[in-house]
Design a protein around this motif. Structure first.
Motif, PDB file in Angstrom:
ATOM      1  N   THR A  25      -7.696  65.379  79.731  1.00  0.00           N
ATOM      2  CA  THR A  25      -8.978  65.530  79.024  1.00  0.00           C
ATOM      3  C   THR A  25      -9.354  64.267  78.142  1.00  0.00           C
ATOM      4  OG1 THR A  25      -8.081  66.832  77.119  1.00  0.00           O
ATOM      5  CG2 THR A  25      -9.010  67.935  79.271  1.00  0.00           C
ATOM      6  N   PRO A  26     -10.678  64.281  77.794  1.00  0.00           N
ATOM      7  CA  PRO A  26     -11.042  62.981  76.861  1.00  0.00           C
ATOM      8  C   PRO A  26     -10.197  62.766  75.500  1.00  0.00           C
ATOM      9  CG  PRO A  26     -12.830  64.286  77.607  1.00  0.00           C
ATOM     10  CD  PRO A  26     -11.660  64.929  77.961  1.00  0.00           C
ATOM     11  N   ASN A  30      -7.162  56.649  75.778  1.00  0.00           N
ATOM     12  CA  ASN A  30      -6.835  55.126  74.836  1.00  0.00           C
ATOM     13  C   ASN A  30      -8.168  54.625  74.522  1.00  0.00           C
ATOM     14  OD1 ASN A  30      -7.140  53.906  77.002  1.00  0.00           O
ATOM     15  ND2 ASN A  30      -4.989  53.291  77.424  1.00  0.00           N
ATOM     16  N   PHE A  31      -8.026  53.197  74.034  1.00  0.00           N
ATOM     17  CA  PHE A  31      -9.284  52.775  73.666  1.00  0.00           C
ATOM     18  C   PHE A  31      -9.991  52.140  74.829  1.00  0.00           C
ATOM     19  CE2 PHE A  31      -7.031  52.367  69.730  1.00  0.00           C
ATOM     20  CZ  PHE A  31      -8.156  53.064  68.736  1.00  0.00           C
ATOM     21  N   ALA A  32      -9.080  52.174  76.253  1.00  0.00           N
ATOM     22  CA  ALA A  32      -9.657  51.408  77.249  1.00  0.00           C
ATOM     23  C   ALA A  32     -10.328  52.673  78.189  1.00  0.00           C
ATOM     24  CB  ALA A  32      -8.753  50.650  78.062  1.00  0.00           C
ATOM     25  N   GLY A  33     -10.130  53.889  77.786  1.00  0.00           N
ATOM     26  CA  GLY A  33     -10.770  55.050  78.308  1.00  0.00           C
ATOM     27  C   GLY A  33      -9.767  55.760  79.395  1.00  0.00           C
ATOM     28  N   LYS A  34      -8.616  55.274  79.541  1.00  0.00           N
ATOM     29  CA  LYS A  34      -7.752  55.712  80.372  1.00  0.00           C
ATOM     30  C   LYS A  34      -6.573  56.637  79.658  1.00  0.00           C
ATOM     31  CE  LYS A  34      -8.754  52.536  83.316  1.00  0.00           C
ATOM     32  NZ  LYS A  34     -10.081  52.429  83.588  1.00  0.00           N
ATOM     33  N   VAL A  35      -5.896  57.247  80.290  1.00  0.00           N
ATOM     34  CA  VAL A  35      -4.725  58.175  79.438  1.00  0.00           C
ATOM     35  C   VAL A  35      -3.767  57.304  78.726  1.00  0.00           C
ATOM     36  CG1 VAL A  35      -3.033  59.766  79.657  1.00  0.00           C
ATOM     37  CG2 VAL A  35      -4.799  60.006  80.992  1.00  0.00           C
ATOM     38  N   GLY A  37      -0.620  55.913  77.128  1.00  0.00           N
ATOM     39  CA  GLY A  37       0.712  55.892  77.398  1.00  0.00           C
ATOM     40  C   GLY A  37       1.786  56.735  76.299  1.00  0.00           C
ATOM     41  N   GLY A  38       1.321  57.049  75.183  1.00  0.00           N
ATOM     42  CA  GLY A  38       2.016  57.787  74.317  1.00  0.00           C
ATOM     43  C   GLY A  38       1.840  59.197  74.734  1.00  0.00           C
ATOM     44  N   VAL A  39       0.688  59.529  75.168  1.00  0.00           N
ATOM     45  CA  VAL A  39       0.285  60.997  75.679  1.00  0.00           C
ATOM     46  C   VAL A  39       1.042  61.314  76.821  1.00  0.00           C
ATOM     47  CG1 VAL A  39      -1.215  62.493  76.430  1.00  0.00           C
ATOM     48  CG2 VAL A  39      -2.108  61.229  74.275  1.00  0.00           C
ATOM     49  N   LEU A  40       1.256  60.340  77.669  1.00  0.00           N
ATOM     50  CA  LEU A  40       2.061  60.782  78.824  1.00  0.00           C
ATOM     51  C   LEU A  40       3.425  60.592  78.440  1.00  0.00           C
ATOM     52  CD1 LEU A  40       1.857  60.948  81.711  1.00  0.00           C
ATOM     53  CD2 LEU A  40       2.506  58.599  82.223  1.00  0.00           C
ATOM     54  N   LEU A  41       4.025  59.942  77.583  1.00  0.00           N
ATOM     55  CA  LEU A  41       5.319  59.982  77.060  1.00  0.00           C
ATOM     56  C   LEU A  41       5.826  61.279  76.511  1.00  0.00           C
ATOM     57  CD1 LEU A  41       6.084  56.372  75.749  1.00  0.00           C
ATOM     58  CD2 LEU A  41       7.160  57.287  77.565  1.00  0.00           C
ATOM     59  N   LYS A  42       4.790  61.983  75.703  1.00  0.00           N
ATOM     60  CA  LYS A  42       5.140  63.372  75.012  1.00  0.00           C
ATOM     61  C   LYS A  42       5.199  64.213  76.278  1.00  0.00           C
ATOM     62  CE  LYS A  42       2.891  66.715  72.109  1.00  0.00           C
ATOM     63  NZ  LYS A  42       1.672  67.227  72.317  1.00  0.00           N
ATOM     64  N   LEU A  71       3.250  52.716  86.822  1.00  0.00           N
ATOM     65  CA  LEU A  71       2.908  52.044  88.154  1.00  0.00           C
ATOM     66  C   LEU A  71       1.444  51.874  88.129  1.00  0.00           C
ATOM     67  CD1 LEU A  71       5.212  53.900  90.281  1.00  0.00           C
ATOM     68  CD2 LEU A  71       5.622  51.846  89.329  1.00  0.00           C
ATOM     69  N   ALA A  72       0.678  52.843  87.560  1.00  0.00           N
ATOM     70  CA  ALA A  72      -1.119  52.706  87.688  1.00  0.00           C
ATOM     71  C   ALA A  72      -1.568  53.675  86.544  1.00  0.00           C
ATOM     72  CB  ALA A  72      -1.397  53.366  89.254  1.00  0.00           C
ATOM     73  N   PRO A  73      -2.713  53.115  85.902  1.00  0.00           N
ATOM     74  CA  PRO A  73      -3.372  53.877  85.051  1.00  0.00           C
ATOM     75  C   PRO A  73      -3.895  55.400  85.466  1.00  0.00           C
ATOM     76  CG  PRO A  73      -4.825  52.246  85.750  1.00  0.00           C
ATOM     77  CD  PRO A  73      -3.369  52.073  86.514  1.00  0.00           C
ATOM     78  N   ILE A  74      -3.718  56.007  84.592  1.00  0.00           N
ATOM     79  CA  ILE A  74      -4.281  57.778  84.954  1.00  0.00           C
ATOM     80  C   ILE A  74      -5.822  57.763  84.340  1.00  0.00           C
ATOM     81  CG2 ILE A  74      -3.874  60.185  84.513  1.00  0.00           C
ATOM     82  CD1 ILE A  74      -0.962  59.308  84.533  1.00  0.00           C
ATOM     83  N   GLN A  75      -6.597  58.433  85.197  1.00  0.00           N
ATOM     84  CA  GLN A  75      -8.118  58.178  84.349  1.00  0.00           C
ATOM     85  C   GLN A  75      -8.274  59.536  83.787  1.00  0.00           C
ATOM     86  OE1 GLN A  75     -10.076  55.457  84.968  1.00  0.00           O
ATOM     87  NE2 GLN A  75      -8.358  54.638  86.372  1.00  0.00           N
ATOM     88  N   ILE A  76      -9.164  59.527  82.729  1.00  0.00           N
ATOM     89  CA  ILE A  76      -9.772  60.928  82.451  1.00  0.00           C
ATOM     90  C   ILE A  76     -10.127  61.811  83.458  1.00  0.00           C
ATOM     91  CG2 ILE A  76     -10.987  62.179  80.515  1.00  0.00           C
ATOM     92  CD1 ILE A  76      -8.511  60.455  79.385  1.00  0.00           C
TER      93      ILE A  76
END
Length: 177
Positions: A25-26, A30-35, A37-42, A71-76
């Protein structure tokens, strides 16, 4: 024991794998509009905890994160699937491997976006490391993961010995290195 009860080993064998899905979700951006990385690590740490704690049947703590590959960015707006499995057990520790898949509903595709390896230690009621059920690979994929995890464990232990040896040197010895 009745039919609704089972031994810890039976439970651990059935619970050595975990799948968890989360819609990005939004608030995860991050500032680029992708998920972020810190959220993903959590999420990765939570998934590793759940998988290891279910397997061990006790509280676990993260000892190390051996590797996280982005490997690839995750989109909102994408549905992210975390596939976790216990790959290896020591006497008190477990390695959990996690594969992350991201599903884009609009493009109707699924991408492998992340992989990671977490080492966790089982903690008993006395707050000390406690034994975990032995992991016994049952198929070709589990045997391959087990071998690879054993190699990663060997490398982690080698690095720990190097760090320990360096701590035993005096600061003047380090200047000469």
């Amino acid at each position: 024991m009745n039919h609704t009860q089972s031994t810890l080993e039976e439970v651990a064998e059935a619970k050595g794998q975990l799948t968890m899905r989360i819609l990005m979700t939004p608030d995860t951006a991050n500032f680029a509009g992708k998920v972020h990385g810190g959220v993903l690590l959590k999420y990765l740490d939570q998934v590793a905890y759940i998988c290891a704690a279910r397997y061990a049947g006790t509280y676990v703590v993260t000892l190390s994160v051996d590797r996280v590959d982005f490997l690839a960015p995750i989109q909102i707006g994408e549905l992210v699937t975390f596939q976790a499995s216990v790959n290896y057990t020591g006497r008190t520790s477990l390695e959990v491997g996690i594969r992350v898949l991201s599903e884009n509903f609009h493009e109707q595709n699924i991408r492998h976006t992340n992989s990671s390896y977490f080492t966790l230690v089982a903690i008993g009621h006395d707050n000390k490391p406690t034994a975990v059920p032995e992991f016994k690979p049952s198929d070709t994929v589990e045997r391959r993961r087990f071998r690879e995890a054993h190699q990663r464990r060997h490398e982690r232990m080698r690095r720990a010995r190097i760090r320990r040896d360096r701590r035993e040197l005096s600061p003047l010895d380090l200047l000469q290195a």
